[in-house]
Design a protein around this motif. Structure first.
Motif, short mmCIF file in Angstrom:
data_model
loop_
_atom_site.label_atom_id
_atom_site.label_comp_id
_atom_site.label_asym_id
_atom_site.label_seq_id
_atom_site.Cartn_x
_atom_site.Cartn_y
_atom_site.Cartn_z
N HIS A 91 0.85 -1.19 0.00
CA HIS A 91 0.00 0.00 0.00
C HIS A 91 0.88 1.24 0.00
O HIS A 91 2.11 1.12 -0.06
CB HIS A 91 -0.99 -0.02 1.17
CG HIS A 91 -0.37 -0.01 2.53
ND1 HIS A 91 0.41 -1.04 3.02
CD2 HIS A 91 -0.39 0.93 3.51
CE1 HIS A 91 0.81 -0.74 4.24
NE2 HIS A 91 0.35 0.46 4.57
N HIS A 93 1.59 3.72 2.17
CA HIS A 93 2.10 4.41 3.35
C HIS A 93 3.62 4.57 3.35
O HIS A 93 4.35 3.67 2.95
CB HIS A 93 1.66 3.70 4.63
CG HIS A 93 0.24 4.05 5.01
ND1 HIS A 93 -0.52 3.26 5.83
CD2 HIS A 93 -0.53 5.10 4.66
CE1 HIS A 93 -1.71 3.83 5.98
NE2 HIS A 93 -1.74 4.94 5.28
N HIS A 171 -7.64 -0.76 5.46
CA HIS A 171 -6.56 0.09 5.98
C HIS A 171 -6.41 1.33 5.10
O HIS A 171 -6.32 2.46 5.58
CB HIS A 171 -5.29 -0.75 6.01
CG HIS A 171 -4.08 -0.02 6.44
ND1 HIS A 171 -3.94 0.54 7.69
CD2 HIS A 171 -2.91 0.26 5.80
CE1 HIS A 171 -2.75 1.11 7.78
NE2 HIS A 171 -2.12 0.96 6.65
ZN ZN Z 1 0.01 1.28 6.54
#
Ligand code: ZN
Length: 304
Positions: A91, A93, A171
């Motif tokens: 992902h 992040h 998330h």
């Molecule tokens: Zn994360």
């Protein structure tokens, strides 16, 4: 000169060998846990990375915080002569992608199409005040995904096969589940960070209301696995994904009940406790951070 040190061969438990290889740059130490002949979990400096050594090269999942790309390269250099050819980001992040920029342009960078957009946007993370340097902006876009997919993507074949799945929001809005079929192992990224109330990153497409459904779809679809590499914790089992879904469901149900009773998000966050069956194993963040996720669910319920 960079100094690469092998710290120690540490522990064996069951079929898992734990080896610590230190790629030391100041305080940066990559700890390596070998989970199969050709699969390693690399800890330290943000999210858990995984390195899958194939006949053609190394497929690396996630690249940690800014500055941790080179320590990852050094650690892998101790374990195999195969070059890192593919990077998959679970992902968008900062603690899973920032090392990307330290790898050469010959590497193929793979992520879900939404994750690519989110990496380009570099939005703040809900519940995590703080300004994390936009490494892609600083590097003229180098390290951003060069290959994306929408629902499912298969890389390689036979023992080298890697399957990427998108099962929906949770998330963030672009979380990839990475499966190594020959090793019956999956990297769940931060959809399953550890046994805890998960970060629900609304400003990057995350959803509390959809979270458990996404976990259940992953659990129901990917059945031929035993081990699950978590985003930030130990290696767990497929059953733990189902249990996490139950936990998140119970959390969202508690928030929903609080909202129906007219309570504020702060009030719900300061008093919510996991059910007894979860209390030993599952962590709850401090009330001020929990409140951010309660508020995300409140906002989602308002929109329904
Ligand atoms: Zn994360």
């Amino acid at each position: 000169m960079k100094r690469v040190i092998v710290l120690a061969a540490l522990i064996s438990f069951g079929m898992v060998t734990l080896v610590a290889v230190g790629a030391q740059q100041g305080e940066m130490v990559v700890e390596v846990e070998q989970v199969a002949d050709n699969l390693y979990v690399l800890r330290g400096g943000g999210g858990n990375s995984a390195a899958f050594v194939t006949s053609n090269g190394v497929v690396l999942v996630d690249t940690k915080l800014a500055g941790w790309g080179q320590p990852l390269i050094d650690a892998m250099g101790e374990l195999t002569q195969n070059p890192i050819t593919t990077i998959i980001n679970t992902h968008s992040h900062f603690d899973h992608v920032s090392g990307n920029v330290e790898f050469p342009a010959s590497v193929e960078f793979v992520a879900h199409e939404n994750a690519k957009t989110l990496m380009e946007e570099w939005n703040p993370v809900t519940g995590f005040p703080g300004d994390f340097q936009d490494v892609f902006d600083q590097n003229n876009g180098h390290g951003l995904p060069t290959r994306t997919y929408a629902e499912r993507l298969t890389l390689g074949s036979g023992d080298d096969q890697v399957d990427l799945y998108y099962f929906g929001r949770g998330h963030t809005g672009g979380d990839t589940w990475v499966v190594f079929p020959s090793l019956r192992t999956m990297h769940a990224g931060d959809m399953f960070p550890s046994k805890q109330v998960p970060i629900i990153d609304q400003s990057n497409g995350g959803s509390g209301v959809e979270y458990a459904r996404t976990l259940r779809l992953a659990h129901a679809t990917v059945t031929d696995i035993d081990a699950v590499i978590t985003g930030h914790s130990t290696v767990m089992t497929r059953n733990d994904i189902a249990e996490m879904a139950d936990f998140v469901d119970a959390f969202v149900a508690g928030v929903r009940a609080g909202k129906l009773a007219g309570r504020t998000a702060a009030d719900v966050a300061s008093s919510w406790m996991p059910a007894a069956r979860f209390r030993t194993d599952y962590d709850v963040p401090p009330a001020e951070r929990l409140e951010a996720y309660v508020q995300v669910i409140y906002d989602e319920l308002d929109g329904q």
